[in-house]
Design a protein around this motif. Structure first.
Motif, PDB file in Angstrom:
ATOM      1  N   ARG A  16     -11.626   2.130  12.739  1.00  0.00           N
ATOM      2  CA  ARG A  16     -10.425   2.210  11.917  1.00  0.00           C
ATOM      3  C   ARG A  16     -10.444   1.109  10.844  1.00  0.00           C
ATOM      4  O   ARG A  16     -10.135   1.352   9.682  1.00  0.00           O
ATOM      5  N   ILE A  19     -12.851   1.952   8.105  1.00  0.00           N
ATOM      6  CA  ILE A  19     -12.335   2.985   7.198  1.00  0.00           C
ATOM      7  C   ILE A  19     -11.287   2.395   6.257  1.00  0.00           C
ATOM      8  O   ILE A  19     -11.278   2.670   5.061  1.00  0.00           O
ATOM      9  N   LEU A  20     -10.412   1.532   6.797  1.00  0.00           N
ATOM     10  CA  LEU A  20      -9.379   0.924   5.956  1.00  0.00           C
ATOM     11  C   LEU A  20     -10.001   0.088   4.863  1.00  0.00           C
ATOM     12  O   LEU A  20      -9.563   0.111   3.706  1.00  0.00           O
ATOM     13  N   ALA A  23     -11.385   2.299   2.330  1.00  0.00           N
ATOM     14  CA  ALA A  23     -10.315   2.930   1.548  1.00  0.00           C
ATOM     15  C   ALA A  23      -9.795   1.966   0.480  1.00  0.00           C
ATOM     16  O   ALA A  23      -9.514   2.369  -0.649  1.00  0.00           O
ATOM     17  N   ILE A  37     -10.747  11.758   0.597  1.00  0.00           N
ATOM     18  CA  ILE A  37     -11.131  11.479   1.982  1.00  0.00           C
ATOM     19  C   ILE A  37     -12.655  11.376   2.079  1.00  0.00           C
ATOM     20  O   ILE A  37     -13.202  10.477   2.731  1.00  0.00           O
ATOM     21  N   VAL A  51     -11.804  10.056   9.258  1.00  0.00           N
ATOM     22  CA  VAL A  51     -10.733   9.511   8.413  1.00  0.00           C
ATOM     23  C   VAL A  51      -9.444  10.264   8.697  1.00  0.00           C
ATOM     24  O   VAL A  51      -8.370   9.669   8.881  1.00  0.00           O
ATOM     25  N   TYR A  54      -7.921   9.414  12.167  1.00  0.00           N
ATOM     26  CA  TYR A  54      -7.155   8.158  12.262  1.00  0.00           C
ATOM     27  C   TYR A  54      -5.896   8.151  11.401  1.00  0.00           C
ATOM     28  O   TYR A  54      -4.900   7.533  11.757  1.00  0.00           O
ATOM     29  N   PHE A  55      -5.944   8.807  10.228  1.00  0.00           N
ATOM     30  CA  PHE A  55      -4.856   8.615   9.268  1.00  0.00           C
ATOM     31  C   PHE A  55      -4.147   9.892   8.839  1.00  0.00           C
ATOM     32  O   PHE A  55      -3.166   9.822   8.110  1.00  0.00           O
ATOM     33  N   LYS A  58      -4.734  11.893   3.024  1.00  0.00           N
ATOM     34  CA  LYS A  58      -5.055  10.900   1.998  1.00  0.00           C
ATOM     35  C   LYS A  58      -3.884   9.933   1.820  1.00  0.00           C
ATOM     36  O   LYS A  58      -4.070   8.720   1.716  1.00  0.00           O
ATOM     37  N   VAL A  61      -3.885   7.391   4.750  1.00  0.00           N
ATOM     38  CA  VAL A  61      -4.881   6.324   4.692  1.00  0.00           C
ATOM     39  C   VAL A  61      -4.554   5.364   3.546  1.00  0.00           C
ATOM     40  O   VAL A  61      -4.753   4.157   3.654  1.00  0.00           O
ATOM     41  N   ALA A  65      -3.869   1.489   3.992  1.00  0.00           N
ATOM     42  CA  ALA A  65      -4.722   0.539   3.261  1.00  0.00           C
ATOM     43  C   ALA A  65      -3.883  -0.538   2.586  1.00  0.00           C
ATOM     44  O   ALA A  65      -4.255  -1.702   2.544  1.00  0.00           O
TER      45      ALA A  65
END
Lengths: 199, 199
Positions: A16, A19-20, A23, A37, A51, A54-55, A58, A61, A65
Motif C-alpha cells: 500500500r 502504491i501511495l 501515486a 490507475i 491499486v 487497496y483504493f 482513481k 488513491v 495520496a
C-alpha cells in the motif's frame, strides 16, 4: 499479494505504501485528469488490480495520496447549506476548529511536505483546486469563482501559517470565534462581494 | 581570527557562519530581548569581540541570523510616508514586487526553514514582530495595533504560500497590480478600519 485476514485494515502493509508513493509521483507529474490507475501501477511495479484493491478508484488513491484529513465532499456542502449569508465566518470557524482538533495534526505535516517538495505542492494544488475550491466555486453564483475561492484559501492558509507555524501573537492564542470575527468578513468579501476591488 | 585583506566582504569564512548558527540557536531559545552578544559568543565558542567584529551589534547579528532580504527600518517608513490612505494596496504591491524580484529569492528559503524548524520559526516571529509589525503598529493610531499588523501579515503570507509555494492559479500568474487590487482592501481594513469585525 492478498492480505491475510487478520482483521487489520487492508493496506497497512508495504505494498500500500509503495502504491501511495507511486501515486504521489504520478499525479504530481501528470495531474489528476491525465493520471491513470495503470500509470500508478506501472510506477509502483504492481498489477493495476492491486491499486483498485487497496483504493477502489482513481479518486480514492488520489485522496489517500494527498492524505487530507477531511472529506471535502462532506464539509463543503455542510458549510454552504445555511446559505451565503455568514459563509465567511463559518468557513474560518470550521477551518480553525478542525486544525485545533486531533484531525488537524496531519495538516501541519501536509504544509511541511508542501513547502519542502514541489511534487507535494503539485499534489495539494490539484486536490485543493478540484475537491475544495472547485466545489465551492461551483456553488457560488458570482463572477470569477475560482479567483474568489483562491483568495479565501489564501486567507485561511495565511492564518494557519501565523497561528500554527510561526506562532505569532495574538493570532496563535486567539479563539476560533475571535479568528472567525476578524477573518470572516474578509472571506465573505472574497466569496460574495459584488465588486472584489472595494474594501 | 583576522580576515585576510583580499577584498572579500568580511565574514564569508567559517567563523562568521559558526557565529550565525550560534546566534540562531541563542535567539530562538531566549528571544531577542534576553539575547546577548556574550551568550552568542559562548554558544559559538568564540570571543565576544569577534561577534562584534563581524556584526557590529546585537541588532546586526540578529538581522544577519534571520537573513531577511530587506531592511524594515527603510521600507516600513517608505510605505507609511504617503499616509494611511491606500496603505493596504501599497503594502501588497511592495511585498509582491519584492518577492517577484531577485531580492525575493531568500524569502522562499526563509519560508522553507521556518516550516521545517521551530528555531527558525521563533527567530522569524521575533524579527517580524519587532522589526516589521512593531514599526507598523506604532505608526498606526488605532486600537489593537499588534493584532491589526498580524492580520495584515497573515494576508501577505497566505498570498505568498499560494502564489510561490503551492502555485495556485489565478494567484500564481496574477500581476502585482491585480494582487494589490484584490488584497489591498483587506489589508487596509485590518490596518485602519474603525471596527475590525465589520466587512
Amino acid at each position: 499479494m492478498a492480505m491475510p485476514r487478520t482483521g487489520r485494515r487492508p493496506g497497512a502493509g508495504p505494498t500500500r505504501s509503495k502504491i501511495l508513493s507511486a501515486a504521489r509521483t504520478h499525479f504530481a507529474r501528470v495531474g489528476f485528469d491525465a493520471g491513470t490507475i495503470r500509470g500508478i501501477a506501472a510506477e509502483a511495479a504492481v498489477d493495476p488490480s492491486l491499486v483498485l484493491h487497496y483504493f477502489g478508484s482513481k479518486d480514492g488513491v488520489f485522496r489517500a495520496a494527498v492524505d487530507f484529513p477531511l472529506d471535502p465532499a462532506q464539509f463543503v456542502p455542510q458549510l454552504l447549506a445555511p446559505g451565503l449569508d455568514g459563509l465567511g465566518e463559518r468557513l474560518v470557524h470550521f477551518f480553525v476548529e478542525t486544525w485545533d482538533s486531533p484531525a488537524g495534526r496531519p495538516l501541519l505535516a501536509l504544509i511541511r511536505s508542501v513547502v519542502a517538495s514541489a511534487d507535494a505542492a503539485a499534489l495539494l494544488r490539484e486536490f485543493v483546486s478540484r475537491e475544495v475550491l472547485g466545489r465551492l466555486a461551483s456553488a457560488l453564483e458570482v463572477d470569477q469563482p475560482q479567483l474568489r475561492a483562491s483568495l479565501a484559501a489564501s486567507t485561511l492558509i495565511g492564518a494557519a501559517m501565523l497561528r500554527y507555524v510561526i506562532e505569532l501573537e495574538p493570532l496563535a492564542s486567539a479563539s476560533p470565534d475571535e479568528l472567525a470575527v476578524w477573518l470572516g468578513p474578509t472571506v465573505q468579501r472574497y466569496l460574495t462581494a459584488h465588486d472584489l476591488t472595494a474594501g
